[in-house]
Scaffold this motif. Structure first.
Motif, PDB file in Angstrom:
ATOM      1  N   THR B  37      94.964  59.279 -41.049  1.00  0.00           N
ATOM      2  CA  THR B  37      94.527  60.669 -40.891  1.00  0.00           C
ATOM      3  C   THR B  37      93.298  60.791 -39.994  1.00  0.00           C
ATOM      4  O   THR B  37      92.536  61.735 -40.094  1.00  0.00           O
ATOM      5  CB  THR B  37      94.263  61.323 -42.264  1.00  0.00           C
ATOM      6  OG1 THR B  37      93.204  60.603 -42.906  1.00  0.00           O
ATOM      7  CG2 THR B  37      95.489  61.280 -43.133  1.00  0.00           C
ATOM      8  N   GLN B  38      93.089  59.773 -39.160  1.00  0.00           N
ATOM      9  CA  GLN B  38      92.010  59.868 -38.170  1.00  0.00           C
ATOM     10  C   GLN B  38      92.543  59.479 -36.801  1.00  0.00           C
ATOM     11  O   GLN B  38      93.257  58.490 -36.665  1.00  0.00           O
ATOM     12  CB  GLN B  38      90.862  58.928 -38.539  1.00  0.00           C
ATOM     13  CG  GLN B  38      89.831  58.786 -37.403  1.00  0.00           C
ATOM     14  CD  GLN B  38      88.672  57.894 -37.791  1.00  0.00           C
ATOM     15  OE1 GLN B  38      87.952  58.165 -38.730  1.00  0.00           O
ATOM     16  NE2 GLN B  38      88.474  56.813 -37.050  1.00  0.00           N
ATOM     17  N   PHE B  39      92.197  60.257 -35.799  1.00  0.00           N
ATOM     18  CA  PHE B  39      92.586  59.954 -34.424  1.00  0.00           C
ATOM     19  C   PHE B  39      91.384  60.182 -33.526  1.00  0.00           C
ATOM     20  O   PHE B  39      90.625  61.123 -33.714  1.00  0.00           O
ATOM     21  CB  PHE B  39      93.746  60.866 -33.987  1.00  0.00           C
ATOM     22  CG  PHE B  39      94.137  60.678 -32.545  1.00  0.00           C
ATOM     23  CD1 PHE B  39      94.919  59.589 -32.162  1.00  0.00           C
ATOM     24  CD2 PHE B  39      93.699  61.572 -31.572  1.00  0.00           C
ATOM     25  CE1 PHE B  39      95.267  59.407 -30.830  1.00  0.00           C
ATOM     26  CE2 PHE B  39      94.043  61.385 -30.238  1.00  0.00           C
ATOM     27  CZ  PHE B  39      94.835  60.308 -29.865  1.00  0.00           C
ATOM     28  N   ARG B  40      91.170  59.271 -32.563  1.00  0.00           N
ATOM     29  CA  ARG B  40      90.036  59.432 -31.669  1.00  0.00           C
ATOM     30  C   ARG B  40      90.421  59.460 -30.191  1.00  0.00           C
ATOM     31  O   ARG B  40      89.687  59.952 -29.363  1.00  0.00           O
ATOM     32  CB  ARG B  40      89.002  58.324 -31.911  1.00  0.00           C
ATOM     33  CG  ARG B  40      88.209  58.554 -33.192  1.00  0.00           C
ATOM     34  CD  ARG B  40      87.247  57.437 -33.470  1.00  0.00           C
ATOM     35  NE  ARG B  40      87.973  56.227 -33.811  1.00  0.00           N
ATOM     36  CZ  ARG B  40      87.427  55.005 -33.819  1.00  0.00           C
ATOM     37  NH1 ARG B  40      86.169  54.846 -33.492  1.00  0.00           N
ATOM     38  NH2 ARG B  40      88.149  53.957 -34.150  1.00  0.00           N
ATOM     39  N   GLY B  41      91.582  58.874 -29.837  1.00  0.00           N
ATOM     40  CA  GLY B  41      92.041  58.937 -28.446  1.00  0.00           C
ATOM     41  C   GLY B  41      91.321  57.997 -27.508  1.00  0.00           C
ATOM     42  O   GLY B  41      91.058  58.341 -26.349  1.00  0.00           O
ATOM     43  N   ILE B  42      91.004  56.799 -27.992  1.00  0.00           N
ATOM     44  CA  ILE B  42      90.259  55.861 -27.146  1.00  0.00           C
ATOM     45  C   ILE B  42      91.085  55.447 -25.920  1.00  0.00           C
ATOM     46  O   ILE B  42      90.536  55.211 -24.839  1.00  0.00           O
ATOM     47  CB  ILE B  42      89.783  54.662 -27.999  1.00  0.00           C
ATOM     48  CG1 ILE B  42      88.703  55.163 -28.969  1.00  0.00           C
ATOM     49  CG2 ILE B  42      89.226  53.526 -27.140  1.00  0.00           C
ATOM     50  CD1 ILE B  42      88.194  54.171 -29.960  1.00  0.00           C
ATOM     51  N   THR B  44      92.980  57.377 -24.147  1.00  0.00           N
ATOM     52  CA  THR B  44      92.764  58.442 -23.149  1.00  0.00           C
ATOM     53  C   THR B  44      91.375  58.305 -22.530  1.00  0.00           C
ATOM     54  O   THR B  44      91.205  58.464 -21.324  1.00  0.00           O
ATOM     55  CB  THR B  44      92.874  59.826 -23.835  1.00  0.00           C
ATOM     56  OG1 THR B  44      94.021  59.818 -24.662  1.00  0.00           O
ATOM     57  CG2 THR B  44      92.931  60.947 -22.832  1.00  0.00           C
ATOM     58  N   ILE B  45      90.393  58.008 -23.379  1.00  0.00           N
ATOM     59  CA  ILE B  45      89.012  57.924 -22.919  1.00  0.00           C
ATOM     60  C   ILE B  45      88.841  56.757 -21.936  1.00  0.00           C
ATOM     61  O   ILE B  45      88.066  56.834 -20.981  1.00  0.00           O
ATOM     62  CB  ILE B  45      88.066  57.774 -24.137  1.00  0.00           C
ATOM     63  CG1 ILE B  45      88.075  59.082 -24.943  1.00  0.00           C
ATOM     64  CG2 ILE B  45      86.652  57.408 -23.705  1.00  0.00           C
ATOM     65  CD1 ILE B  45      87.528  58.950 -26.342  1.00  0.00           C
ATOM     66  N   ARG B  49      88.087  54.118 -16.162  1.00  0.00           N
ATOM     67  CA  ARG B  49      86.773  53.489 -16.306  1.00  0.00           C
ATOM     68  C   ARG B  49      86.769  52.074 -15.738  1.00  0.00           C
ATOM     69  O   ARG B  49      87.812  51.486 -15.476  1.00  0.00           O
ATOM     70  CB  ARG B  49      86.359  53.467 -17.776  1.00  0.00           C
ATOM     71  CG  ARG B  49      86.051  54.860 -18.298  1.00  0.00           C
ATOM     72  CD  ARG B  49      85.580  54.851 -19.715  1.00  0.00           C
ATOM     73  NE  ARG B  49      85.476  56.198 -20.224  1.00  0.00           N
ATOM     74  CZ  ARG B  49      84.344  56.921 -20.207  1.00  0.00           C
ATOM     75  NH1 ARG B  49      83.235  56.441 -19.710  1.00  0.00           N
ATOM     76  NH2 ARG B  49      84.339  58.152 -20.681  1.00  0.00           N
ATOM     77  N   PHE B  57      84.363  49.663 -25.398  1.00  0.00           N
ATOM     78  CA  PHE B  57      85.029  50.861 -25.934  1.00  0.00           C
ATOM     79  C   PHE B  57      86.027  50.471 -27.025  1.00  0.00           C
ATOM     80  O   PHE B  57      86.020  51.039 -28.113  1.00  0.00           O
ATOM     81  CB  PHE B  57      85.775  51.608 -24.818  1.00  0.00           C
ATOM     82  CG  PHE B  57      84.885  52.379 -23.897  1.00  0.00           C
ATOM     83  CD1 PHE B  57      84.133  51.742 -22.929  1.00  0.00           C
ATOM     84  CD2 PHE B  57      84.799  53.763 -23.998  1.00  0.00           C
ATOM     85  CE1 PHE B  57      83.306  52.460 -22.070  1.00  0.00           C
ATOM     86  CE2 PHE B  57      83.967  54.495 -23.144  1.00  0.00           C
ATOM     87  CZ  PHE B  57      83.229  53.836 -22.183  1.00  0.00           C
ATOM     88  N   ARG B  60      85.021  49.499 -30.564  1.00  0.00           N
ATOM     89  CA  ARG B  60      84.666  50.570 -31.496  1.00  0.00           C
ATOM     90  C   ARG B  60      85.872  51.102 -32.261  1.00  0.00           C
ATOM     91  O   ARG B  60      85.735  52.028 -33.060  1.00  0.00           O
ATOM     92  CB  ARG B  60      83.965  51.713 -30.747  1.00  0.00           C
ATOM     93  CG  ARG B  60      82.445  51.641 -30.781  1.00  0.00           C
ATOM     94  CD  ARG B  60      81.901  50.510 -29.982  1.00  0.00           C
ATOM     95  NE  ARG B  60      80.441  50.400 -30.074  1.00  0.00           N
ATOM     96  CZ  ARG B  60      79.737  49.463 -29.463  1.00  0.00           C
ATOM     97  NH1 ARG B  60      80.342  48.557 -28.720  1.00  0.00           N
ATOM     98  NH2 ARG B  60      78.422  49.424 -29.598  1.00  0.00           N
ATOM     99  N   ILE B  61      87.071  50.541 -32.020  1.00  0.00           N
ATOM    100  CA  ILE B  61      88.226  50.946 -32.826  1.00  0.00           C
ATOM    101  C   ILE B  61      87.944  50.628 -34.285  1.00  0.00           C
ATOM    102  O   ILE B  61      88.238  51.411 -35.180  1.00  0.00           O
ATOM    103  CB  ILE B  61      89.505  50.232 -32.333  1.00  0.00           C
ATOM    104  CG1 ILE B  61      89.923  50.821 -30.988  1.00  0.00           C
ATOM    105  CG2 ILE B  61      90.636  50.356 -33.359  1.00  0.00           C
ATOM    106  CD1 ILE B  61      91.028  50.063 -30.299  1.00  0.00           C
ATOM    107  N   CYS B  62      87.343  49.461 -34.532  1.00  0.00           N
ATOM    108  CA  CYS B  62      87.058  49.082 -35.909  1.00  0.00           C
ATOM    109  C   CYS B  62      85.755  48.314 -36.010  1.00  0.00           C
ATOM    110  O   CYS B  62      85.580  47.289 -35.370  1.00  0.00           O
ATOM    111  CB  CYS B  62      88.189  48.237 -36.477  1.00  0.00           C
ATOM    112  SG  CYS B  62      87.808  47.608 -38.120  1.00  0.00           S
TER     113      CYS B  62
END
Lengths: 377, 228
Positions: B37-42, B44-45, B49, B57, B60-62
């Motif tokens: 129930t959590q999405f951040r879209g890393i 896409t980010i 880059r 980057f 920071r997933i976990c």
């Protein structure tokens, strides 16, 4: 966190009584108070006052909510170990709700939260890690079927103060990097009617959290904050100004690539992208993992993780910041370095530089206003 | 028998946010759904880059298994660019990976998973002598005595009597699939609490563990006595 077999802290026991029962000597406690006084930027003279106040503190209730985040901040804070009594204090605060640590799940977990909020309404300290995603009505993070924003607003209502721990709770961190697909924002964007302190960093150093907590328990309030809500004792000075490699910077001695002789000698990392000149953080002084090391000490450039929007303003991480002033006597090296930097950077990077320079300026202004930055630059 | 649907949200003691929905028929789970129930879209980010920044980057997933994501990201970049790293770099990465494995085992096994099957309340009815016998049969630790375990049990009693269970509130222990005898619970509990306090000491560089020993053994003299 809460180690019952080791340190049961009864509700009406004071911290002094509790530490004594645990077998902590008063000498160690006073030593800890002295260290805290120094970390907080007070003189050692403040130690007895901290000791007197802390001794009488009853067990505080802390509710810890995790919103849109990676748990790295919880991991970092769990590694608070030196000073060891600080660890004890962090460990034994009544942590009634923590996703990472609690036994219960589901409705059992949520009812524990509701019960603690009700019993301690208006009294508890709220620790928040993680950001609040606002895009698409907040669906990008839900807990128990409610959005992160709903959870935060509800829990913050009964909080005395809010500790926004980590860069996510500060401004959104990695998920708020361009293009910020989930519309992530920091806690202070949502909670406007309570004191919110930013213990920022990706992750923050555990001791900044300990020391702020000690300040809160001792003086009944938050320490002096900078313009961005960060405690001055921790975020009041630039990494560059506290860096043990500063002498190499001033002398024009730089690491050019990561496996050259200069890297082995531990020279300045500015040319391989160090963001220390634009970053306000206590890393060189507090250090990490019981003062084992810190990024620059391990030979890696600072990535600037205590600054807002560092994922955009400090990247590419391995490209140097342009226009860093302050070579002092070695003026020539500065001129050459700056000229090269301007030539090498274009577009986005130039914008980033302008932003960081602006950040430095605004920090300086804030610092000057606080009158606490004598002698810097 | 009617269908029953059970929703467990949040699932705790994991990184991130998880929801489990299970449907049961005739006392058996017939179908289940898991949703993050959590999405951040890393992903896409990351687009557009500098590839050298990718590890920071993706790490920071976990925040619990950071190293694994960082190394996987470095390998992906190297594969894409056709880079072969020197043998020493492989050795360093393997060492870092080894450290992550040790540290993650301590966190996962003792800190996160253990509370599913170690029942702190059950350990109150344990027999300290039996506990010591079990402990002696598997470990040479000098404190494996009835006196020691009685002391541990006493601390749990004080703690439980205080009614302040903190993070242990509403734990749902006692499922037959996980049930351990009280003595084993008491011994496991002692180990868990030691691991918790000692988890930072995985790598041997621990001023704090020294400080702990010191503070434990030194007397508590010097604390002001209440005037009676």
């Amino acid at each position: 966190m809460f180690f019952p077999t080791q340190f049961p802290w009864a509700k009406d026991q004071t911290l002094g009584e509790h530490l004594e029962a645990t077998g902590v000597s008063r000498r160690d406690f006073l030593e800890f108070c002295g260290q805290m006084a120094v970390l907080l930027g007070l003189t050692e003279m403040a130690a007895p006052r901290i000791a007197a106040a802390l001794e009488g503190v009853k067990r505080p209730v802390v509710i810890w909510i995790q919103l849109q985040e990676c748990t790295g901040c919880v991991e970092s804070v769990l590694r608070s170990a030196d000073p060891s009594i600080g660890d004890l204090i962090l460990n034994i605060v009544s942590l009634d709700y923590s996703h990472t640590l609690m036994a219960a799940s589901g409705t059992a977990a949520e009812s524990a939260l509701a019960a603690s909020m009700k019993a301690n309404f208006g009294e508890y300290l709220l620790v928040v890690t993680g950001s609040v995603p606002l895009a698409e009505n907040g669906i990008y993070t839900t807990i128990g079927g409610r959005t992160a924003k709903e959870v935060l607003v509800e829990v913050a209502a009964g909080a005395k103060a809010v500790f926004a721990v980590g860069a996510c709770a500060h401004w959104g961190s990695v998920q708020a990097a361009k293009p910020n697909p989930t519309g992530a924002v920091g806690v202070a964007e949502i909670i406007k009617d309570k004191p919110v302190v930013h213990l920022t960093g990706c992750p923050p150093i555990a001791e900044t959290v300990t020391a702020t907590l000690v300040h809160y328990l001792t003086f009944g309030g938050l320490p002096e904050l900078d313009a961005d809500g960060r405690p001055m004792f921790a975020y009041g000075a630039r990494i560059h100004d506290q860096c043990p490699r500063r002498a190499n910077f001033d002398a024009g001695q730089y690491v050019e690539i990561f496996d050259d002789e200069a890297a082995r000698k531990g020279w300045c990392l500015y040319k391989v992208g160090c963001k220390g000149p634009a970053t306000f953080s206590p890393c060189p002084i507090f250090q990490w993992n019981m003062k084992t090391s810190w990024p620059i000490g391990a030979g890696h450039p600072c990535i600037g993780c205590t600054e807002r929007h560092f994922w955009d303003t400090m990247t590419p991480f391995y490209k140097r910041l342009p226009n860093v002033a302050g070579f002092g006597i070695e003026q020539t090296a500065d001129t050459i370095g700056a000229a090269l930097a301007v030539g090498a950077l274009a577009g986005v990077a130039a914008h980033a530089a302008a932003t960081t320079v602006h950040q430095i300026r605004s920090h300086r202004k804030a610092a000057a206003a606080e009158g606490a930055h004598d002698g810097q630059d | 028998m009617a269908k029953i649907k059970v929703v467990v949200d949040p699932i705790t003691r994991i990184e991130g946010h998880l929801r489990i929905e299970a449907q049961a028929e005739n006392g058996m789970i017939s179908t289940a759904w898991a949703s993050s129930t959590q999405f951040r879209g890393i992903e896409t980010i990351m687009q557009g880059r500098d590839p050298r920044d990718a590890w920071a980057f993706t790490q920071r997933i976990c925040g619990v298994c950071t190293v694994v994501h960082a190394v996987a990201s470095c390998r992906a970049v190297e594969n894409a660019l056709g880079i072969t790293i020197p043998p020493n770099a492989t050795l360093i990465r393997n060492l870092v990976h080894g450290m992550q494995t040790i540290q993650d085992h301590v966190i996962h096994f003792y800190h996160l998973h253990a509370l599913d099957w170690v029942d702190i309340i059950s350990s109150l009815s344990a027999d300290p002598a039996k506990t010591a016998a079990i402990a002696k049969s598997i470990s040479p630790w000098p404190n494996n005595s009835a006196t020691y375990f009685a002391e541990v049990q006493n601390r749990i009693k004080t703690f439980a009597a205080g009614g302040q269970l903190g993070i242990f509130t509403n734990g749902y222990w006692g499922h037959p699939a996980y049930q351990l005898p009280p003595e084993v619970n008491l011994r496991r509990w002692r180990i868990i609490s030691r691991r918790w306090t000692g988890r930072r000491t995985s790598f041997g560089c621990t001023p704090s563990s020294a400080a702990r020993t010191r503070t434990r053994t030194s007397s508590s003299a010097g604390w002001p006595r209440p005037s009676t």
